[in-house]
Design a protein around this motif. Structure first.
Motif, short mmCIF file in Angstrom:
data_model
loop_
_atom_site.label_atom_id
_atom_site.label_comp_id
_atom_site.label_asym_id
_atom_site.label_seq_id
_atom_site.Cartn_x
_atom_site.Cartn_y
_atom_site.Cartn_z
N THR A 1 -66.29 -53.35 21.30
CA THR A 1 -64.88 -53.22 21.60
C THR A 1 -64.12 -52.82 20.34
OG1 THR A 1 -62.96 -54.30 22.62
CG2 THR A 1 -64.35 -55.69 21.24
N TYR A 2 -62.81 -52.84 20.40
CA TYR A 2 -61.97 -52.68 19.21
C TYR A 2 -60.85 -53.70 19.39
CZ TYR A 2 -58.45 -50.54 22.14
OH TYR A 2 -57.50 -50.35 23.11
N ALA A 3 -60.15 -54.02 18.31
CA ALA A 3 -59.06 -55.00 18.43
C ALA A 3 -57.75 -54.24 18.60
CB ALA A 3 -59.02 -55.90 17.20
N HIS A 4 -57.27 -54.22 19.83
CA HIS A 4 -56.04 -53.49 20.15
C HIS A 4 -54.84 -54.30 19.66
CE1 HIS A 4 -53.83 -50.66 22.90
NE2 HIS A 4 -52.91 -51.62 22.78
N GLY A 5 -53.97 -53.69 18.87
CA GLY A 5 -52.73 -54.37 18.47
C GLY A 5 -51.79 -54.40 19.66
N GLY A 6 -51.77 -55.50 20.37
CA GLY A 6 -51.00 -55.61 21.62
C GLY A 6 -49.51 -55.50 21.34
N HIS A 7 -48.95 -54.36 21.71
CA HIS A 7 -47.58 -54.04 21.36
C HIS A 7 -46.77 -54.18 22.64
CE1 HIS A 7 -45.62 -52.20 17.88
NE2 HIS A 7 -44.78 -51.66 18.74
N TYR A 8 -46.41 -55.39 23.02
CA TYR A 8 -45.70 -55.58 24.29
C TYR A 8 -44.23 -55.15 24.10
CZ TYR A 8 -43.40 -57.48 28.27
OH TYR A 8 -42.63 -57.59 29.39
N VAL A 9 -43.78 -54.20 24.91
CA VAL A 9 -42.43 -53.67 24.74
C VAL A 9 -41.58 -53.90 25.99
CG1 VAL A 9 -42.80 -51.91 22.96
CG2 VAL A 9 -43.44 -51.39 25.32
N GLU A 10 -40.30 -54.16 25.74
CA GLU A 10 -39.34 -54.36 26.84
C GLU A 10 -38.04 -53.67 26.49
OE1 GLU A 10 -40.23 -58.81 28.65
OE2 GLU A 10 -38.46 -58.47 27.43
N PRO A 11 -37.33 -53.09 27.50
CA PRO A 11 -36.04 -52.46 27.20
C PRO A 11 -34.99 -53.52 26.85
CG PRO A 11 -36.50 -52.36 29.57
CD PRO A 11 -37.72 -52.98 28.91
N LEU A 12 -34.14 -53.21 25.89
CA LEU A 12 -33.05 -54.13 25.53
C LEU A 12 -32.14 -54.37 26.74
CD1 LEU A 12 -31.44 -55.73 23.41
CD2 LEU A 12 -30.28 -53.60 22.81
N ARG A 13 -31.70 -53.23 27.36
CA ARG A 13 -30.86 -53.32 28.56
C ARG A 13 -31.73 -52.92 29.75
NH1 ARG A 13 -27.36 -51.20 24.03
NH2 ARG A 13 -29.27 -50.02 23.84
N LYS A 14 -32.01 -53.89 30.58
CA LYS A 14 -33.05 -53.70 31.61
C LYS A 14 -32.77 -52.55 32.57
CE LYS A 14 -35.52 -57.36 30.44
NZ LYS A 14 -35.19 -57.24 29.01
N THR A 15 -31.47 -52.24 32.82
CA THR A 15 -31.17 -51.19 33.80
C THR A 15 -30.72 -49.89 33.12
OG1 THR A 15 -28.94 -52.07 33.98
CG2 THR A 15 -30.53 -52.80 35.64
N ASP A 16 -30.71 -49.86 31.82
CA ASP A 16 -30.26 -48.65 31.12
C ASP A 16 -31.37 -47.60 31.14
OD1 ASP A 16 -28.20 -47.64 28.84
OD2 ASP A 16 -30.26 -47.07 28.36
N LEU B 1 -31.94 -44.89 29.48
CA LEU B 1 -32.48 -44.45 28.18
C LEU B 1 -33.38 -45.53 27.57
CD1 LEU B 1 -29.46 -42.64 26.50
CD2 LEU B 1 -31.52 -41.65 27.50
N ASP B 2 -32.95 -46.78 27.64
CA ASP B 2 -33.80 -47.86 27.11
C ASP B 2 -35.11 -47.93 27.89
OD1 ASP B 2 -31.92 -48.53 25.25
OD2 ASP B 2 -31.31 -50.42 26.17
N ARG B 3 -35.01 -47.70 29.19
CA ARG B 3 -36.25 -47.75 30.01
C ARG B 3 -37.18 -46.60 29.65
NH1 ARG B 3 -35.31 -50.72 35.24
NH2 ARG B 3 -36.79 -49.29 36.18
N ALA B 4 -36.61 -45.41 29.49
CA ALA B 4 -37.45 -44.25 29.14
C ALA B 4 -38.06 -44.44 27.75
CB ALA B 4 -36.60 -42.98 29.18
N TRP C 1 -42.03 -44.63 26.63
CA TRP C 1 -42.53 -43.78 25.54
C TRP C 1 -43.24 -44.64 24.48
CZ3 TRP C 1 -43.14 -38.95 23.60
CH2 TRP C 1 -43.10 -38.77 22.22
N GLU C 2 -42.57 -45.73 24.09
CA GLU C 2 -43.17 -46.64 23.10
C GLU C 2 -44.48 -47.19 23.63
OE1 GLU C 2 -42.05 -46.32 19.95
OE2 GLU C 2 -42.16 -48.49 19.74
N ASP C 3 -44.47 -47.55 24.90
CA ASP C 3 -45.68 -48.14 25.47
C ASP C 3 -46.81 -47.12 25.47
OD1 ASP C 3 -47.03 -50.36 26.85
OD2 ASP C 3 -47.23 -48.84 28.41
N TRP C 4 -46.50 -45.88 25.79
CA TRP C 4 -47.58 -44.87 25.81
C TRP C 4 -48.14 -44.65 24.41
CZ3 TRP C 4 -50.22 -42.68 29.78
CH2 TRP C 4 -51.24 -41.80 29.37
#
Ligand code: IFM
Length: 417
Positions: free
Chosen positions: A199-214, A216-219, A223-226
């Motif tokens: 395996t490899y050790a994945h740096g788990g980068h859990y991301v969430e939008p600051l404003r849940k319904t915005d 731009l934050d969602r997009a 992008w960050e997650d990808w």
């Protein structure tokens, strides 16, 4: 907050993790060591040198005894390539024998050795050739993995090819892709010599939008997650490497080159599309808050300070990994408040338990880290379950180490309210 008693399956491994450069000391043939002493920008940033670190290079026998006494069933550690091969093509037999003795002692004490082949540090000769900036250098790593398989394949319980290469900046895309290919080629090189999962050790980068319904934050969050997570999962699932800024590539040999998912997780990241670097401060949340628990004045330490514990991020990352067995290769609390360390482990193990309940085949958990260590430039932030006096190298288990030992014996998380 409440937590019912949660029992873990019999095959689930409880362990801990370290990395060679952070504990061994005098890792003089690696580039990191050289940079610690000669990189002026690094010095200007106030970063310190690893020196003797925990002096684990000499004290490894007593450390194995300690890990065994604390009941750990698995131990993740790195075998430093620059010690094994300090100059290109030249092996150091004494270094090999010392690592071999470490692995044999672990096995004798019934502790599964999970070997990290590269935990950030590279031999100077490898970096002088361009390191992972040059795709052709992957062949050196592949050759090294073949050697590792032939010399440790009989005893390794698991292989972690590389650590946290997934989340570097877009500008480092080519290098990240070469790391990914090195993981795949290294895993394939180990296969003929070892039955242990790769395996490899994945740096788990859990991301969430600051404003849940915005939008731009969602997009921006997608992008960050990808660019930090999904591009790697997608590559190992399909063979297609799609990283922003680079034309996509099909590499059939990457598909399923690894056997398990390895996952490191510490905290969540909040994405604000209106900030240049996308990272927003933590919003006030109902998640359990902890004190800023490192002293002010140490820049690296301040950067590591945690504002909150966010085990739901771990659960979310685990639920995306139902297609292979998973091992938590790192998860840990930084700071001196050992009661909070226990709480952190409890909350994150509860998340692991919930993931298992929801169908993720999580096979083990390695606490980061076994002992206080050199945190890449500073000794101030303490992640360890065992306190280390960096003057005398005295090891003293913290209450969390004994709490963890009891948990391993019971295999049940006690109720918490
Ligand atoms: O100490 C590091 C480790 O080397 C990689 N993962 C994160 C840890 C804590 O910062």
């Amino acid at each position: 907050m409440s937590l019912n008693a949660l029992t873990f399956p019999d095959h689930f491994l409880f362990g801990s993790a370290t990395a060679g450069h952070q504990i061994e000391g005098d890792n003089i043939h690696c580039q990191e060591w050289y940079d610690e002493h000669h990189d002026e920008r690094r010095k200007a940033a106030g970063k310190g040198v690893s020196g003797k670190a925990c002096n684990h290079w000499e004290l490894y026998r007593q450390d194995v005894d300690l890990i065994a006494d604390l009941g750990h069933q698995a131990y993740r550690f790195s075998i430093e390539w620059s010690r094994i091969e300090p100059a290109e093509g030249q092996r150091d037999d004494a270094a090999y024998r010392r690592y071999r003795d470490l692995v044999e002692r672990l096995v004798a004490r019934k502790i599964q050795p999970w070997i990290t082949v590269c935990h950030y540090t590279h031999p100077q000769w490898f970096q002088a050739k361009g390191g992972y900036a040059e795709e052709r250098n992957i062949a050196d790593f592949e050759r090294h993995c073949d050697w590792m398989g032939r010399h440790f394949g009989d005893l390794a319980a698991g292989w972690i090819l590389h650590n946290e290469f997934n989340s570097g900046p877009i500008s480092a895309a080519r290098r990240k892709i070469n790391y990914l290919k090195a993981v795949a080629r290294g895993a394939l090189a180990l296969k003929p010599h070892s039955k242990a999962p790769t395996t490899y050790a994945h740096g788990g980068h859990y991301v969430e939008p600051l404003r849940k319904t915005d939008p731009l934050d969602r997009a921006a969050t997608e992008w960050e997650d990808w660019r930090t997570n999904e591009w790697v999962l997608h590559a190992f699932r399909t063979g297609e490497i799609v990283h922003p800024g680079v034309d996509a590539e099909n590499c059939a040999w990457v598909k399923d080159a690894i056997d398990w998912w390895g996952l490191n997780y510490y905290r969540r990241h909040i994405v604000d599309a209106r900030r240049a670097n996308l990272h927003a401060p933590y919003p006030a949340s109902s998640a359990r808050r902890v004190l800023h628990n490192v002293p002010p004045g140490d820049r690296k330490a301040e950067h590591l300070a945690v504002d909150e514990m966010y085990p739901d991020g771990l659960l979310s990352l685990l639920l995306r990994r139902k297609d292979k067995p998973v091992i938590i290769t790192e998860n840990g609390y930084v700071g001196d408040d050992d009661t909070e360390r226990i709480r952190y482990i409890q909350l994150h193990l509860a998340a692991v338990h919930e993931a298992i309940r929801q169908g993720v085949d999580v096979r083990g958990y390695c606490y980061w880290t076994t002992m206080d260590n050199f945190e890449w430039g500073t000794f101030v932030p303490r992640f360890g379950m065992v306190h280390v006096d960096f003057e005398t190298f005295q090891r003293t288990p913290k209450p969390s180490a004994y709490w963890y030992r009891d948990l391993i014996q019971r295999r049940t998380l006690e109720a918490m309210t």
